[in-house]
Motif scaffolding. Structure first.
Motif, mmCIF file in Angstrom:
data_model
loop_
_atom_site.group_PDB
_atom_site.id
_atom_site.type_symbol
_atom_site.label_atom_id
_atom_site.label_comp_id
_atom_site.label_asym_id
_atom_site.label_seq_id
_atom_site.Cartn_x
_atom_site.Cartn_y
_atom_site.Cartn_z
ATOM 1 N N ALA A 1 -5.089 4.177 3.684
ATOM 2 C CA ALA A 1 -5.318 3.037 2.804
ATOM 3 C C ALA A 1 -6.703 2.449 3.050
ATOM 4 O O ALA A 1 -7.132 2.301 4.191
ATOM 5 N N PRO B 1 0.833 -1.212 0.000
ATOM 6 C CA PRO B 1 0.000 0.000 0.000
ATOM 7 C C PRO B 1 0.861 1.253 0.000
ATOM 8 O O PRO B 1 2.000 1.259 0.476
ATOM 9 N N LYS B 2 0.286 2.314 -0.508
ATOM 10 C CA LYS B 2 1.024 3.564 -0.600
ATOM 11 C C LYS B 2 1.299 4.138 0.790
ATOM 12 O O LYS B 2 0.604 3.842 1.759
ATOM 13 N N TYR C 1 0.973 6.960 3.229
ATOM 14 C CA TYR C 1 0.146 8.144 3.415
ATOM 15 C C TYR C 1 0.621 8.980 4.600
ATOM 16 O O TYR C 1 -0.119 9.809 5.120
#
Length: 276
Positions: free
Chosen positions: A36, A24-25, A27
């Motif tokens: 996410a 996942p990115k 953040y």
């Protein structure tokens, strides 16, 4: 011609040579603004939903849904009341412009326009703003729908006769109920004269339409007189012969048990027999 002349090898940079794991990115640069979807947001939604579900289950166990007496299709005086989430539509059908000859307007057209407008709201207002003040179309439609629903629900609750509703749906104790003898001439007259419509098929009463006939404080002659002339709000409805009237009065006085111990005036006879 040399071998390979005219051929070109094209590489596409959009296709990665090495597959990367689905990470996942990050953040962290936007704290409190985004996160996410999986698993952070979705897991929190499931946890909140589980808490509310358990709360509702505990509520249904602690406070079961109230029950009324057994439904009687012969009771024409019963006034049904829908569940709370339909009360606004129930109230809408009470107005002149949505009732009677205009029932289709109140039952189909107005609700169809209202729910259709809410359904089309995302396409009518495509703005990206999140503040309600900057989305006038969607905000106005939502506020109008909420206010109308709250107002109609409040009016429905305020105008409903709760005392009469509790009386017409009151359940009698099983000890007070008696299985009346239906295979009897008195019961046939009871049905033919329309007594069943207001007093029920077991003489248990039909709420606001008519009281129960258990332990009536009248003797046979008084019951016969009431059947012909009426009493209070009850009109005289009997139109049979004198013999049928006597059979009906005796049947009601005996509480639907002509071969057993009766009520009403028969109690006096029983007391006299005991004294002798």
């Amino acid at each position: 011609m040399h071998r390979g002349k005219g051929m070109r090898f094209v590489g596409d940079s959009r296709v990665p040579a090495d597959r990367k794991p689905n990470i996942p990115k990050d953040y962290s640069e936007y704290p409190g603004k985004t996160e996410a979807f999986w698993p952070n947001f979705l897991l929190r939604e499931w946890m909140v939903g589980a808490v509310f579900l358990i709360g509702y289950l505990c509520l249904t166990i602690a406070h079961p849904a109230p029950l009324e007496r057994v439904a009687d299709p012969t009771d024409s005086g019963y006034i049904p009341l829908p569940d709370w989430y339909f009360l606004f539509l129930y109230q809408l059908l009470k107005y002149e412009f949505a009732a009677g000859a205009y029932t289709v307007v109140g039952a189909v057209i107005i609700p169809g326009l209202a729910f259709g407008a809410l359904l089309l709201a995302p396409w009518l207002d495509t703005g990206k703003e999140r503040r309600a003040s900057r989305r006038p179309i969607a905000s106005a439609m939502m506020f109008l729908g909420v206010i109308a629903t709250i107002y109609l629900t409040w009016e429905s609750v305020d105008q409903h006769d709760w005392e009469a509703a509790a009386e017409q749906g009151e359940m009698m104790d099983e000890d007070d109920l008696v299985d009346i003898v239906e295979d009897h001439e008195g019961y046939d007259i009871y049905v033919e004269q329309g007594c069943i419509g207001c007093h029920g098929d077991q003489m248990e009463g039909a709420g606001a339409a008519g009281p129960d006939l258990y332990d009536v404080p009248y003797d046979v002659d008084q019951i016969a007189e009431i059947a012909v002339e009426g009493i209070g709000e009850m009109p005289g409805v009997f139109d049979g012969s004198d013999e049928e009237l006597e059979i009906l009065a005796e049947y009601i006085a005996a509480n639907g048990q002509p071969d057993g111990e009766g009520n009403g005036g028969d109690d006096e006879d029983d007391e006299e027999e005991e004294e002798e």
